[in-house]
Scaffold this motif. Sequence first.
Motif, PDB file in Angstrom:
ATOM      1  N   GLN A  67       0.190  39.815  74.465  1.00 33.73           N
ATOM      2  CA  GLN A  67      -0.155  40.567  75.675  1.00 33.73           C
ATOM      3  C   GLN A  67      -1.229  41.609  75.396  1.00 33.73           C
ATOM      4  N   ARG A  68      -1.145  42.238  74.243  1.00 42.18           N
ATOM      5  CA  ARG A  68      -2.116  43.262  73.874  1.00 42.18           C
ATOM      6  C   ARG A  68      -3.481  42.668  73.592  1.00 42.18           C
ATOM      7  N   GLY A  69      -3.493  41.463  73.034  1.00 44.27           N
ATOM      8  CA  GLY A  69      -4.750  40.790  72.746  1.00 44.27           C
ATOM      9  C   GLY A  69      -5.335  41.091  71.380  1.00 44.27           C
ATOM     10  N   LYS A  70      -4.572  41.779  70.551  1.00 42.85           N
ATOM     11  CA  LYS A  70      -5.036  42.051  69.189  1.00 42.85           C
ATOM     12  C   LYS A  70      -3.837  42.371  68.312  1.00 42.85           C
ATOM     13  N   LEU A  71      -4.024  42.224  67.008  1.00 46.81           N
ATOM     14  CA  LEU A  71      -3.013  42.540  66.009  1.00 46.81           C
ATOM     15  C   LEU A  71      -3.289  43.932  65.464  1.00 46.81           C
ATOM     16  N   ILE A  72      -2.238  44.746  65.311  1.00 49.29           N
ATOM     17  CA  ILE A  72      -2.383  46.051  64.676  1.00 49.29           C
ATOM     18  C   ILE A  72      -1.746  45.957  63.301  1.00 49.29           C
ATOM     19  N   CYS A  73      -2.576  46.118  62.274  1.00 50.19           N
ATOM     20  CA  CYS A  73      -2.162  45.847  60.901  1.00 50.19           C
ATOM     21  C   CYS A  73      -2.200  47.125  60.073  1.00 50.19           C
ATOM     22  N   GLY A  74      -1.085  47.477  59.450  1.00 52.07           N
ATOM     23  CA  GLY A  74      -1.025  48.644  58.595  1.00 52.07           C
ATOM     24  C   GLY A  74      -1.488  48.310  57.187  1.00 52.07           C
ATOM     25  N   VAL A  75      -2.484  49.027  56.690  1.00 49.47           N
ATOM     26  CA  VAL A  75      -3.062  48.776  55.366  1.00 49.47           C
ATOM     27  C   VAL A  75      -3.181  50.108  54.615  1.00 49.47           C
ATOM     28  N   ASP A  76      -3.599  50.031  53.366  1.00 51.14           N
ATOM     29  CA  ASP A  76      -3.878  51.246  52.602  1.00 51.14           C
ATOM     30  C   ASP A  76      -5.284  51.751  52.898  1.00 51.14           C
ATOM     31  N   GLY A  77      -6.262  50.856  52.770  1.00 48.77           N
ATOM     32  CA  GLY A  77      -7.641  51.212  53.110  1.00 48.77           C
ATOM     33  C   GLY A  77      -8.443  51.824  51.989  1.00 48.77           C
ATOM     34  N   LYS A  78      -7.781  52.060  50.816  1.00 46.41           N
ATOM     35  CA  LYS A  78      -8.499  52.738  49.741  1.00 46.41           C
ATOM     36  C   LYS A  78      -8.333  52.050  48.391  1.00 46.41           C
ATOM     37  N   ILE A  79      -7.900  50.782  48.422  1.00 45.16           N
ATOM     38  CA  ILE A  79      -7.716  50.042  47.173  1.00 45.16           C
ATOM     39  C   ILE A  79      -8.677  48.859  47.156  1.00 45.16           C
ATOM     40  N   PRO A  80      -9.774  48.953  46.436  1.00 49.16           N
ATOM     41  CA  PRO A  80     -10.713  47.824  46.358  1.00 49.16           C
ATOM     42  C   PRO A  80      -9.998  46.564  45.888  1.00 49.16           C
ATOM     43  N   GLY A  81     -10.350  45.454  46.514  1.00 48.75           N
ATOM     44  CA  GLY A  81      -9.737  44.174  46.172  1.00 48.75           C
ATOM     45  C   GLY A  81      -8.533  43.847  47.025  1.00 48.75           C
ATOM     46  N   PHE A  82      -7.868  44.865  47.584  1.00 54.70           N
ATOM     47  CA  PHE A  82      -6.690  44.647  48.424  1.00 54.70           C
ATOM     48  C   PHE A  82      -6.953  45.081  49.869  1.00 54.70           C
ATOM     49  N   SER A  83      -7.201  46.342  50.062  1.00 49.88           N
ATOM     50  CA  SER A  83      -7.656  46.797  51.392  1.00 49.88           C
ATOM     51  C   SER A  83      -8.530  48.023  51.169  1.00 49.88           C
ATOM     52  N   PHE A  84      -9.774  47.874  51.551  1.00 46.40           N
ATOM     53  CA  PHE A  84     -10.749  48.933  51.303  1.00 46.40           C
ATOM     54  C   PHE A  84     -11.729  48.968  52.469  1.00 46.40           C
ATOM     55  N   VAL A  85     -11.977  50.158  52.986  1.00 43.54           N
ATOM     56  CA  VAL A  85     -12.931  50.306  54.082  1.00 43.54           C
ATOM     57  C   VAL A  85     -14.176  51.003  53.542  1.00 43.54           C
ATOM     58  N   ASN A  86     -15.330  50.385  53.784  1.00 48.03           N
ATOM     59  CA  ASN A  86     -16.574  50.956  53.254  1.00 48.03           C
ATOM     60  C   ASN A  86     -17.154  51.982  54.216  1.00 48.03           C
ATOM     61  N   GLU A  87     -18.319  52.515  53.868  1.00 49.97           N
ATOM     62  CA  GLU A  87     -18.935  53.576  54.669  1.00 49.97           C
ATOM     63  C   GLU A  87     -19.298  53.100  56.069  1.00 49.97           C
ATOM     64  N   SER A  88     -19.450  51.791  56.237  1.00 44.19           N
ATOM     65  CA  SER A  88     -19.785  51.244  57.551  1.00 44.19           C
ATOM     66  C   SER A  88     -18.546  50.937  58.388  1.00 44.19           C
ATOM     67  N   GLY A  89     -17.372  51.204  57.817  1.00 44.22           N
ATOM     68  CA  GLY A  89     -16.140  50.954  58.551  1.00 44.22           C
ATOM     69  C   GLY A  89     -15.640  49.533  58.429  1.00 44.22           C
ATOM     70  N   GLN A  90     -16.224  48.738  57.525  1.00 43.51           N
ATOM     71  CA  GLN A  90     -15.811  47.353  57.347  1.00 43.51           C
ATOM     72  C   GLN A  90     -14.674  47.259  56.337  1.00 43.51           C
ATOM     73  N   TYR A  91     -13.642  46.516  56.693  1.00 44.66           N
ATOM     74  CA  TYR A  91     -12.491  46.338  55.817  1.00 44.66           C
ATOM     75  C   TYR A  91     -12.613  45.038  55.024  1.00 44.66           C
ATOM     76  N   SER A  92     -12.131  45.079  53.790  1.00 44.73           N
ATOM     77  CA  SER A  92     -12.125  43.874  52.964  1.00 44.73           C
ATOM     78  C   SER A  92     -10.961  43.944  51.993  1.00 44.73           C
ATOM     79  N   GLY A  93     -10.623  42.791  51.408  1.00 45.43           N
ATOM     80  CA  GLY A  93      -9.566  42.733  50.411  1.00 45.43           C
ATOM     81  C   GLY A  93      -8.527  41.674  50.739  1.00 45.43           C
ATOM     82  N   LEU A  94      -7.689  41.372  49.771  1.00 48.19           N
ATOM     83  CA  LEU A  94      -6.655  40.350  49.939  1.00 48.19           C
ATOM     84  C   LEU A  94      -5.713  40.692  51.092  1.00 48.19           C
ATOM     85  N   ASP A  95      -5.247  41.947  51.150  1.00 49.29           N
ATOM     86  CA  ASP A  95      -4.339  42.354  52.230  1.00 49.29           C
ATOM     87  C   ASP A  95      -5.018  42.261  53.593  1.00 49.29           C
ATOM     88  N   VAL A  96      -6.286  42.591  53.634  1.00 46.44           N
ATOM     89  CA  VAL A  96      -7.049  42.501  54.888  1.00 46.44           C
ATOM     90  C   VAL A  96      -7.185  41.046  55.320  1.00 46.44           C
TER      91      VAL A  96
END
Length: 374
Positions: A67-96
């Motif tokens: 119903q919402r139309g999107k998934l809300i995913c809880g991540v760390d955001g500061k662990i490269p390789g797992f979940s990391f957000v860069n200066e442009s706001g892009q997320y990457s990593g295995l968890d992402v």
Amino acid sequence: MSTCLTHQEQYKTMHKYGSLLVATLLLVAPLTACESSNTTSTSTASPGGNSTAAKGAGQSRLDLVKQRGKLICGVDGKIPGFSFVNESGQYSGLDVDICQAVAAAVFGDPNAVEYRNLDSTERFEALKSGEVDILSRNTTWTISRDTSVGLEFAPTTFYDGQGMMVRQDSGITKLEDLAGKAICVEAGTTTELNLTDAMRQRNVKFETVTFQQADPAYAAYAEGRCQGMTSDKSQLVARRSTLPNADDHVLLDVTMSKEPLGPVTVNNDSAWFDVVKWTTYALIEAEELGINQGNVDQLKTSDNPNIKRFLGTEGDLGKGAGLSNDFAANAVKAVGNYGEVYERNLGQGSQFKLPRGQNALWTNGGLMYSPPLR
């Protein structure tokens, strides 16, 4: 079928038996039960778009996400390789990538995800309150979290163990060398408990310096306030890459615990748990079947019955989970199979170049194994 009696039925029953006791039981207890079953509770929607009213009506998190139309995913955001957000706001990593795979399975769109950065002390409440739909945040599967905390653990996406990082010139080569020294650790984690157990077994007295968030902990270690920094080995390797003069720091040859890490949902919502669970398994199964991001569309003409069921060209496996029959194909098309996810974020295609080890397929001596998709 309702078992509540109408006022007229209650009167007839009392008249038939003429008992004050029966009258009391029929008038009080059933009326209370009827009132409870027909009363709709109201509540304020949580930040994640959930409400206890909807949940009380038997609505699964899957319905709310759709119903919402999107998934809300809880991540760390500061662990490269797992979940990391860069200066442009892009997320990457295995968890992402796990978040994106679930979004692709539900919506056919891996970008239909909103990320929430959560520290170790707030992550479980954020999940249980409905602020996030899943945690994909280096969370260790334990019996207490699975039972008393009320979490549901999807398949493990990374088998890890707790380690210890020290300065290369410190002269520290084993845990016993940390006697009387300070060790930095993040609060609200299994890491803190495992450290205590490991040192107690060795009869080593030390000082624990705890931090609610990881950033201050690693900053304190970098400043020399702690002689050791402990966490999952994968996190230590990732975080070491962000320290000044990363080569000046080493991991001791010691493993203090088992740390099976993977996505997490809340208890008592099997429909939503099934979606997260089987999407994760699909990435593992895809690697075993030889399905990858590059050939997933081409294989739709395959005569292999296992591949046909996996891709949804035969059977109704997706329908049974409340998804389209090509949900697994959409997940692989979005992020690749598990091997691709691993190699891109942690393996040879990354800065870490971690060997697969336990995270290899079971056919290659690892622990990655999916039940059949049939």
